[in-house]
Scaffold this motif. Structure first.
Motif, PDB file in Angstrom:
ATOM      1  N   CYS A  61       0.841  -1.190   0.000  1.00 27.55           N
ATOM      2  CA  CYS A  61       0.000   0.000   0.000  1.00 27.55           C
ATOM      3  C   CYS A  61       0.882   1.249   0.000  1.00 27.55           C
ATOM      4  N   VAL A  62       0.481   2.235  -0.774  1.00 31.95           N
ATOM      5  CA  VAL A  62       1.210   3.499  -0.876  1.00 31.95           C
ATOM      6  C   VAL A  62       0.281   4.620  -0.425  1.00 31.95           C
ATOM      7  N   GLY A  63       0.758   5.437   0.499  1.00 27.97           N
ATOM      8  CA  GLY A  63      -0.028   6.572   0.957  1.00 27.97           C
ATOM      9  C   GLY A  63       0.123   7.753   0.021  1.00 27.97           C
ATOM     10  N   VAL A  64      -0.999   8.385  -0.314  1.00 24.19           N
ATOM     11  CA  VAL A  64      -0.998   9.534  -1.221  1.00 24.19           C
ATOM     12  C   VAL A  64      -1.684  10.705  -0.529  1.00 24.19           C
ATOM     13  N   LEU A  65      -0.939  11.784  -0.340  1.00 27.63           N
ATOM     14  CA  LEU A  65      -1.480  12.999   0.285  1.00 27.63           C
ATOM     15  C   LEU A  65      -1.456  14.130  -0.725  1.00 27.63           C
ATOM     16  N   VAL A  66      -2.617  14.710  -1.006  1.00 25.75           N
ATOM     17  CA  VAL A  66      -2.710  15.829  -1.939  1.00 25.75           C
ATOM     18  C   VAL A  66      -3.383  17.011  -1.248  1.00 25.75           C
ATOM     19  N   SER A  67      -3.321  18.164  -1.908  1.00 24.35           N
ATOM     20  CA  SER A  67      -3.889  19.376  -1.318  1.00 24.35           C
ATOM     21  C   SER A  67      -5.407  19.335  -1.258  1.00 24.35           C
ATOM     22  N   GLU A  68      -6.033  18.882  -2.344  1.00 21.42           N
ATOM     23  CA  GLU A  68      -7.485  18.814  -2.437  1.00 21.42           C
ATOM     24  C   GLU A  68      -7.865  17.587  -3.263  1.00 21.42           C
ATOM     25  N   LEU A  69      -9.116  17.181  -3.165  1.00 19.23           N
ATOM     26  CA  LEU A  69      -9.608  16.086  -4.001  1.00 19.23           C
ATOM     27  C   LEU A  69     -10.397  16.597  -5.192  1.00 19.23           C
ATOM     28  N   HIS A  70     -10.908  17.834  -5.097  1.00 25.57           N
ATOM     29  CA  HIS A  70     -11.735  18.356  -6.188  1.00 25.57           C
ATOM     30  C   HIS A  70     -10.849  19.019  -7.246  1.00 25.57           C
ATOM     31  N   GLY A  71     -11.435  19.246  -8.405  1.00 27.26           N
ATOM     32  CA  GLY A  71     -10.729  19.969  -9.461  1.00 27.26           C
ATOM     33  C   GLY A  71     -10.032  19.050 -10.444  1.00 27.26           C
ATOM     34  N   PRO A  72      -9.854  19.531 -11.662  1.00 28.01           N
ATOM     35  CA  PRO A  72      -9.282  18.705 -12.728  1.00 28.01           C
ATOM     36  C   PRO A  72      -7.815  18.361 -12.531  1.00 28.01           C
ATOM     37  N   ILE A  73      -7.046  19.214 -11.867  1.00 28.60           N
ATOM     38  CA  ILE A  73      -5.623  18.931 -11.667  1.00 28.60           C
ATOM     39  C   ILE A  73      -5.441  17.697 -10.796  1.00 28.60           C
ATOM     40  N   PHE A  74      -6.069  17.687  -9.621  1.00 32.48           N
ATOM     41  CA  PHE A  74      -5.873  16.568  -8.712  1.00 32.48           C
ATOM     42  C   PHE A  74      -6.595  15.317  -9.188  1.00 32.48           C
ATOM     43  N   GLY A  75      -7.700  15.487  -9.914  1.00 35.26           N
ATOM     44  CA  GLY A  75      -8.367  14.325 -10.482  1.00 35.26           C
ATOM     45  C   GLY A  75      -7.465  13.584 -11.448  1.00 35.26           C
ATOM     46  N   ALA A  76      -6.808  14.335 -12.342  1.00 38.42           N
ATOM     47  CA  ALA A  76      -5.894  13.708 -13.303  1.00 38.42           C
ATOM     48  C   ALA A  76      -4.696  13.086 -12.601  1.00 38.42           C
TER      49      ALA A  76
END
Length: 354
Positions: A61-76
């Protein structure tokens, strides 16, 4: 329930070979891999993930932390990370930092507590010193869209300074000199780099940087609206607005239209990101391409190569931006054939009423 021993016997291979196929580790000839996979399907064998974890000391398992979940940038970005990991037999656990240092720390601690093997991080608020001071106790990690000199081996980076330069240079080359700029949050690495690129382009063309034509935004649509209204109030003869992302640029286009002006005839607009919908705006948005999907893909491959030992994957850590020229930018009216250079009037009033 079928066992690994039965798979080994049916495929005519050793237990070690079956284990390498299951864990996608080490080299296995294509024909041999197919025999093992066919045997697993025939027997209905399903690997025991808990046993695998205990045997390999890996959770896969790999943990992934991003700034937000919404929006086209983070979706891609998240889409390609998950796809790349899944293809290699790994799984992703997601968390969100909301661009706040404490939440980013909490997200990292949460992912570490889930027994992840590595971390993929898109974080803005945590400083470089956090990673330097805590690196010995952290899981293996890779940073997306950061260019921290002491952590270069752990960064998948886009040259944001060059991207900011390309965006502003594009309107300077068209003849614009009254150029407003709406940035991302000051203090964020990518936003500061894009501002530096904007200033470099102005200096190259002998145009002074004016604080009054600079507005700090937050990458959200509302700040693009407010910033554009402010710029039109301050400089009624504004001919171009460069925005640090496409969301603010789309808002800028709306404010210009609501003020009774046309894009690009009266005001050119340039964005940054090249999100999917940027080519569906009217007019289509001139922007700088931010390959979010590829940055995510390479972050996943960095983990596969450096944590799981997959030497067959290619990892690119440096990306160069490119300008995507579309219809939202053009020469200023004063340079167009047969056009006068008369100043516009009333723009600020119409912007306030939008």
């Amino acid at each position: 329930m079928a066992t690994i021993y039965e798979v080994s016997k049916l495929a005519g291979v050793s237990l070690a070979t079956v284990s390498r196929v299951i864990n996608n580790s080490g080299k296995v000839a294509a024909a041999t891999r197919k025999r093992v996979e066919d045997a697993m399907r025939e027997l209905g064998y399903r690997p025991n993930s808990i046993a695998q974890s205990l045997a390999s000391n890996r959770s896969n398992c790999v943990g992934v932390l991003v700034s937000e979940l919404h929006g086209p940038i983070f979706g891609a970005m998240l889409g390609t990370i998950e796809s790349e990991l899944r293809h290699a037999g790994k799984f992703a656990i997601f968390s969100v930092g909301h661009n706040e240092a404490e939440r980013e720390k909490q997200g990292i601690e949460f992912l570490a507590s889930r027994n992840c093997d590595a971390l993929i991080l898109h974080v803005e608020a945590l400083p470089t010193t956090y990673f330097q001071e805590n690196a010995p106790g952290l899981l293996p990690f890779v940073l997306i869209n950061r260019d921290d000199a002491p952590l270069r081996d752990n960064c998948i980076r886009l040259d944001n300074e060059q991207g900011g330069y390309l965006a502003t240079r594009s309107v300077l080359e068209l003849g614009h000199r009254r150029i407003g700029y709406i940035s991302g949050p000051i203090g964020w690495g990518d936003a500061d780099a894009r501002i530096a690129g904007h200033r470099r382009a102005l200096a190259e063309f002998g145009v002074a940087f004016e604080e009054r034509l600079f507005v700090e935004g937050d990458y959200q649509r509302h700040s693009g609206e407010l910033g554009t209204r402010r710029l039109l109030e301050i400089e009624p003869n504004l001919t171009a607005v460069v925005c640090a992302n496409d969301e603010m640029a789309a808002a800028a286009m709306r404010v210009v239209r609501d003020a009774g002006m046309r894009v690009p005839d009266d005001v050119s607009v340039v964005g940054f990101d090249n999100v999917r919908w940027s080519s569906y705006l009217q007019p289509q948005l001139t922007t700088v391409d931010y390959p979010a999907d590829e940055l995510g893909r390479m972050a996943a491959r960095w983990v596969l190569r450096n944590v799981y030992g997959d030497t067959n994957v290619e990892v690119q850590q440096d990306f160069q931006p490119r300008l995507v020229q579309r219809a939202s930018s053009g020469p200023p009216r004063s340079t167009q054939v047969g056009a006068g250079a008369a100043p516009r009037t009333g723009a600020a009033v119409r912007a306030d009423s939008a």
